[in-house]
Design an enzyme around this catalytic site. Structure first.
Site, PDB file in Angstrom:
ATOM      1  N   CYS A 154       0.819  -1.216   0.000  1.00  0.00           N
ATOM      2  CA  CYS A 154       0.000   0.000   0.000  1.00  0.00           C
ATOM      3  C   CYS A 154       0.853   1.267   0.000  1.00  0.00           C
ATOM      4  O   CYS A 154       0.957   1.978   0.992  1.00  0.00           O
ATOM      5  CB  CYS A 154      -0.973   0.035   1.168  1.00  0.00           C
ATOM      6  N   CYS A 332      -5.688   1.979  -5.092  1.00  0.00           N
ATOM      7  CA  CYS A 332      -5.270   2.612  -3.850  1.00  0.00           C
ATOM      8  C   CYS A 332      -6.220   3.758  -3.542  1.00  0.00           C
ATOM      9  O   CYS A 332      -6.188   4.778  -4.219  1.00  0.00           O
ATOM     10  CB  CYS A 332      -3.841   3.139  -4.024  1.00  0.00           C
TER      11      CYS A 332
END
Ligand code: UQ1
Length: 403
Positions: A154, A332
């Site tokens: 991430c 994301c």
């Protein structure tokens, strides 16, 4: 090319030692399983850490035998796994989803520095509440956010907590007392230009200081000092005093994969990027952060990979050619405040691959609610049961033939 050839080479006589019965087995030790994507919001005080946790038993899919052991060694030459409680388990097919390794210890002064206040990290359950405490207790000084000099999971998370902290300091009237600083090892703010352009606008508007190519090497938590090296000028270091420090730790490949014949040169699981099949051992597959798939490591990528892998394995079990290829889809949700998200979605080529028929590079309130309130359900009830394989099938529908 692809596994269509190698898949045919899979022999059907694996697993004769039969130390466990046939069927689907999941080797996993922890009694608690966490939904890590919500830790961004836990660190900012918008969700509780308890909301990220479920008993592993309560989320085990039907039809799966849970083997409560930790994998210690994988031997793909003889199709066996050794566990830390001394069992040897043979397999016919193996799917590796071991994740990656956090390396707080590679920063001088950590992890013991977390015993001091003013420092936290959204990347572990032990440290995520320390982020929120540091933010809540902020009085005046520097709020410093870091991005390490390694691959990460991430890649947006290290800056999401900066935007949330900035918003919190504004909300509580302390922003004039703060300098907000993002020190990143990368030469860019975000890897995909479309979203990076929006993010640069935001950091300028909100007076957030971005320092590129700055890598955290030491934390002197007793003195509230963080030391960074300039990656473009070896040997040049800068000391930043902090009132709040958020650390994104260096990360690396899973050590079990790395110490097996399954890793690439760096130790990541060495997969064919289209079929998620191991390059040398055709009965071994992989998914998620442990792999060397050349896309960003996210839960959304895992969702898309799971749909491909499920299809591929069911085809192989029927002795048919795999017909589904992973395009590198990853996503994301860049949280830019307590009420907005920029939803980055892209593929192996770094091309935006957006689900919704709006410009997702613009901050959106609906996308915030999707991230904060919808995604956790999609994870617990969809992804974990094999019912959510990412938004791919919906994308075309959403665009009604426009794209
Ligand atoms: C997704 O599939 C997913 O997995 C459950 C996430 O959780 C980590 C996400 O954050 C996102 C954005 C997706 C992609 C889903 C949509 C609807 C765009």
């Amino acid at each position: 090319s692809g596994p269509s050839n190698s898949a045919c080479e899979i022999k059907k006589d694996y697993g004769r030692s039969n130390s466990i019965t046939n069927g689907l087995h999941l080797l996993f030790l922890p009694q608690t399983h966490y939904y890590q994507p919500i830790w961004t919001l836990v660190g900012a005080g918008a969700k509780t850490s308890a909301s990220s946790a479920r008993h592993t038993a309560s989320v085990m899919p039907a039809g799966v035998k849970w083997v409560k052991s930790k994998v210690q060694e994988i031997n793909p030459e003889n199709n066996t796994i050794r566990t830390d409680d001394g069992k040897e388990i043979s397999y016919e097919y193996l799917i590796i989803a071991l994740g990656l390794q956090l390396h707080f210890e590679k920063i001088k002064g950590l992890p013991e520095g977390f015993e001091h206040p003013k420092i936290g990290s959204n990347y572990s359950i032990q440290t995520v509440e320390k982020t929120w405490k540091a933010l809540k207790d902020f009085k005046a000084g520097n709020a410093v956010f870091t991005f390490p000099n390694t691959p990460v999971k991430c890649a947006g998370a290290p800056q999401k907590i900066m935007y949330l902290s900035d918003a919190y300091l504004r909300k509580t009237g302390k922003r004039n007392e703060a300098r907000v600083i993002y020190n990143t090892s990368l030469p860019v703010l975000f890897g995909i230009k479309k979203y990076a352009d929006s993010l640069w606008d935001i950091v300028k508007q909100r007076d957030l200081q971005i320092n590129l190519r700055q890598n955290l090497i030491e934390v002197r938590a007793d003195k509230q000092e963080a030391v960074f090296e300039n990656l473009d000028k070896p040997g040049e270091t800068t000391v930043f005093e902090y009132e709040m420090l958020h650390v994104t730790p260096p990360m690396g490949p899973n050590l079990i994969v790395k110490s097996s014949p399954l890793g690439d040169e760096a130790g990541w699981l060495d997969l064919d990027k289209d079929y998620l099949q191991h390059k040398k051992y055709p009965n071994v597959f992989g998914i998620g952060d442990c792999t060397n798939l050349p896309t960003a490591k996210t839960g959304a990528a895992v969702a898309a990979q799971s749909a491909v892998l499920s299809r591929t394995i069911s085809m192989i079990l029927k002795n048919q050619k795999p017909d589904k290829i992973y395009d590198g889809y990853t996503s994301c949700p860049l949280v830019t405040s307590y009420k907005s998200v920029i939803l980055a979605e892209f593929d192996y080529n770094g091309q935006p691959l957006e689900t919704f028929p709006i410009n997702q590079a613009k901050e959106s309130r609906i996308m915030y609610h999707m991230k904060a309130d919808v995604m956790p359900h999609l994870y617990w009830h969809g992804l974990l049961r094999g019912l959510w394989g990412g938004p791919g099938p919906y994308r075309k529908l959403m665009h009604l033939g426009m794209k």
